[in-house]
Design an enzyme around this catalytic site. Structure first.
Site, PDB file in Angstrom:
ATOM      1  NE  ARG A 134      -3.460  -0.071   2.854  1.00 37.56           N
ATOM      2  CZ  ARG A 134      -4.738   0.095   2.463  1.00 37.56           C
ATOM      3  NH1 ARG A 134      -5.327  -0.849   1.751  1.00 37.56           N
ATOM      4  NH2 ARG A 134      -5.419   1.172   2.776  1.00 37.56           N
ATOM      5  CE  LYS A 150      -2.680  -1.622  -6.862  1.00 38.86           C
ATOM      6  NZ  LYS A 150      -2.272  -1.434  -8.270  1.00 38.86           N
TER       7      LYS A 150
HETATM    8  C1  AGP Z   1      -1.649   3.370 -11.465  1.00 39.25           C
HETATM    9  O1  AGP Z   1      -0.458   2.790 -11.987  1.00 39.25           O
HETATM   10  C2  AGP Z   1      -1.385   4.274 -10.320  1.00 39.25           C
HETATM   11  N1  AGP Z   1      -0.852   3.534  -9.251  1.00 39.25           N
HETATM   12  C3  AGP Z   1      -2.553   5.163  -9.930  1.00 39.25           C
HETATM   13  O2  AGP Z   1      -2.673   6.122 -10.948  1.00 39.25           O
HETATM   14  C4  AGP Z   1      -3.943   4.506  -9.757  1.00 39.25           C
HETATM   15  O3  AGP Z   1      -4.430   4.076 -11.005  1.00 39.25           O
HETATM   16  C5  AGP Z   1      -4.893   5.568  -9.189  1.00 39.25           C
HETATM   17  O4  AGP Z   1      -4.432   5.935  -7.917  1.00 39.25           O
HETATM   18  C6  AGP Z   1      -6.350   5.089  -9.091  1.00 39.25           C
HETATM   19  O5  AGP Z   1      -6.414   4.029  -8.189  1.00 39.25           O
HETATM   20  P1  AGP Z   1      -7.775   3.150  -8.164  1.00 39.25           P
HETATM   21  O6  AGP Z   1      -7.880   2.511  -9.519  1.00 39.25           O
HETATM   22  O7  AGP Z   1      -7.594   2.163  -7.059  1.00 39.25           O
HETATM   23  O8  AGP Z   1      -8.918   4.110  -7.920  1.00 39.25           O
END
Ligand code: AGP
Length: 613
Positions: A27, A608
């Site tokens: 995370r 994450k």
């Molecule tokens: C993706 O590679 C990133 N870690 C980040 O942009 C992620 O997609 C974004 O924080 C959205 O997260 P979620 O899909 O859990 O809402």
């Protein structure tokens, strides 16, 4: 985002807590700590800046406890210091917190006036001070009174020094899941930390108080009414959340994409008879998504963050091409403050792997409050966004541990394709035969990705070249522009190389001035209808000395002098090119990060699931 775990039962609490924090490392965090009852009214706290392994090493030999709480901190208020690490204590209260208390400064002024002196810069310590100031022996009353004063998002696990073996938990905005098994009661930020103890768990709902004791968990509303939690069963096993021989979770998850896509697509296909012919069409009825959801729509808004938003950009192209309904894609953190114009003829689609992203959840709540229809595309079953949407189409990518989203992204794409094809058929924009054809083509992306994974050597070679870059550009048109945005975030978030995605036709309006000799430009040219224009843009950057990596199709006729590397994606209809092209981009980012010796799975500063604003 912060990781939370609490345990009370028959095993050594320190071991359960630290093992659980290790499962939650993905995370993202910068410090860690535990607090355990080491005597009936004595709570011992151990916390360190750095990794969970350093916390484990700092626990004295022979340290035994049967009840405690553990935390990995992703800094929001205050620097990365031992004092700011959780757990935080004040008087009778020791707690851990995931979220942001927005009125902590006014509370701090009020509480310091009572003689309580904070030792950290955190909002979490102020919460501990508040609950302690309200505690007169009744934990439920103190928590209820504190909840009435706290503004913002929180998930708390709380120990009261005079209530050994007992953990009280409450959440608002930030997630908590819990289970009870033969070893005792466990609660955590997400399921990965509970899996080794039980596959049956429940999600603590907003404004409910859970009381964990070794013999079981009782849940009540803030008003004190008993609640019978709705248990769910995890459908994946522990190995799904392990590396299984790969060097990194990201590498494993890139390779899991064929299975993730099959699991997401196949259950949504069914046989359909039309004019005495049998067709295989998308069917969302088992997901509780009726065709009527797409009727009388004046507008579709797709709102998400990061990679999920990039999947939404592809969804826009699909919906506008097939449904001829206006679609806008909004960054959720912008959408929620734009006072958008919504009504019952607007469909708001939220996309989220974790289902807990604070901005996306807030956007969803705003859409519902304004009477829009809501549909979410989510990977984590029972997550907040899934539970609060009118309709949800789950991706079945399995747990995604690496911060950089890969299999969730392509699974989100497949969800958009399924929705677009079904809606187009339902609205008679596609005949059954045409819908069946597109659906059959969607299934071929699974084998296309297998082909890409067998061809990954070139991506390592390209990565070896890119590790020296300071800046890098991704360019594309139409679907390839949406994909360029995804390629750019994938590379920069794990390799720390600055990169930008640009609509290729926009280069000459400014950015072209940044193209210098040997600057890498990854040009995506998979769309036949804009290929000639795309080649012109490649010529523009080549003429200024760019190092060109061209991702295109075998059929594209491109002079060899225009590129340094050419990748031809597996043969497919243009509409389905994003899937295999995306995997090439993921692999390029992965190798570049790994070859730079960086932490591929847990890049600096990132989490994450961003459960705070
Ligand atoms: C993706 O590679 C990133 N870690 C980040 O942009 C992620 O997609 C974004 O924080 C959205 O997260 P979620 O899909 O859990 O809402």
């Amino acid at each position: 985002m912060c990781g939370i775990i609490g345990f009370t039962g028959s095993k050594n609490a320190a071991e359960v807590l630290v093992d659980g924090l290790a499962e939650l490392e993905y995370r993202g965090y910068d410090s860690a700590g535990i607090a355990c009852f080491t005597a009936p009214s004595a709570i011992t706290t151990i916390k360190t800046v750095g990794k969970v392994s350093q916390l484990r090493a700092s626990i004295p030999f022979g340290f035994t406890a049967s009840c405690g709480i553990g935390h990995t901190r992703w800094a929001t208020h205050g620097g990365v210091t031992q004092a700011n690490a959780h757990p935080h204590s004040c008087g009778h209260v020791t707690l851990i917190h995931n979220g942001i208390i927005e009125n902590y400064l006014s509370l701090r002024d009020e509480l310091t006036a009572t003689g309580r002196i904070p030792v950290s810069q955190t909002d979490s310590e102020i919460a501990a001070m508040l609950i302690d100031s309200l505690y007169t022996g009744d934990a439920y009353q103190a928590i209820r009174d504190a909840a009435a004063r706290l503004e913002g998002a929180y998930a708390f696990c709380i120990l009261f020094a005079d209530q050994p073996d007992t953990i009280y938990c409450i959440r608002k905005g930030s997630p908590l899941v819990a289970c009870h098994s033969e070893i005792g009661s466990v609660i955590a930020s997400d399921m990965v930390a509970l899996l080794r103890y039980s596959k049956d768990y429940f999600v603590l709902s907003e404004d409910q108080i859970a009381c964990l004791k070794p013999e079981g968990i009782t849940v009540t509303t803030l008003a004190g009414e008993a609640v019978c939690p709705e248990y769910q069963t995890v459908t994946w096993d522990v190995s799904s959340a392990q590396k299984n021989g790969f060097k990194h979770y990201m590498e494993k998850e890139i390779h899991e994409q064929p299975d993730a896509l099959s699991r997401t697509i196949m259950p949504r296909l069914s046989k359909h008879t039309d004019n005495d012919c049998c067709y295989t069409l998308p069917d969302l009825s088992a997901d509780g998504i009726p065709d009527s959801l797409f009727e009388n729509l004046h507008r579709i808004i797709i709102t998400a963050c990061g990679t999920a938003m990039h999947a939404g950009m592809m969804g826009k192209i699909l919906f506008e091409r097939l449904l001829r309904i206006p679609v806008t894609v909004d960054i959720a953190s912008e959408f929620r403050y734009q006072n958008p114009i919504l009504d019952e003829n607007t469909l708001v689609i939220t996309v989220s792997q974790s289902g807990e992203t604070a901005d996306t959840l807030a956007a969803l709540r705003l859409a519902r409050a304004q009477g829009a229809r809501t549909l979410s595309i989510v990977n984590v079953k029972g997550s907040s966004i899934a539970r609060e949407s009118d309709h949800v189409l789950y991706t079945h990518a399995g747990p995604e541990i690496a911060v950089a989203s890969t299999k969730a992204y392509t699974a989100q794409l497949s969800a958009f394709y399924l929705i677009a094809f079904r809606a187009a058929y339902a609205l008679k924009k596609l005949s059954a035969a045409d819908c069946a054809h597109l659906t059959s083509q969607l299934l071929t992306v699974v084998s296309d990705i297998h082909t890409v994974l067998a061809d990954k050597a070139v991506t390592e070679e390209i990565g070896r070249h890119l590790i020296k870059a300071d800046d890098l550009f991704f360019i594309g048109r139409s679907m390839d522009y949406a994909l360029s945005c995804e390629g750019s975030i994938k590379l920069k978030e794990i390799s720390y190389i600055h990169s930008e995605a640009y609509a290729a036709g926009e280069l000459k309006h400014g950015t072209l001035s940044l193209i210098t000799s040997e600057i890498p430009v990854i040009a995506l040219a998979t769309q036949q209808d804009v290929l000639a224009k795309m080649i012109s843009n490649v010529k523009e950057v080549r003429a200024r000395g760019a190092f060109v990596i061209l991702i295109t199709t075998e059929a594209a006729v491109v002079e060899e002098g225009l590129y340094d590397y050419r990748i031809n994606i597996p043969v497919c209809e243009d509409l389905f090119a994003p899937f295999s092209a995306a995997v090439y981009l993921q692999l390029i980012a992965y190798h570049t990060s790994y070859l730079r010796g960086l932490d591929v799975d847990q890049p600096r500063h990132l989490a994450k699931s961003v459960t705070v604003e």
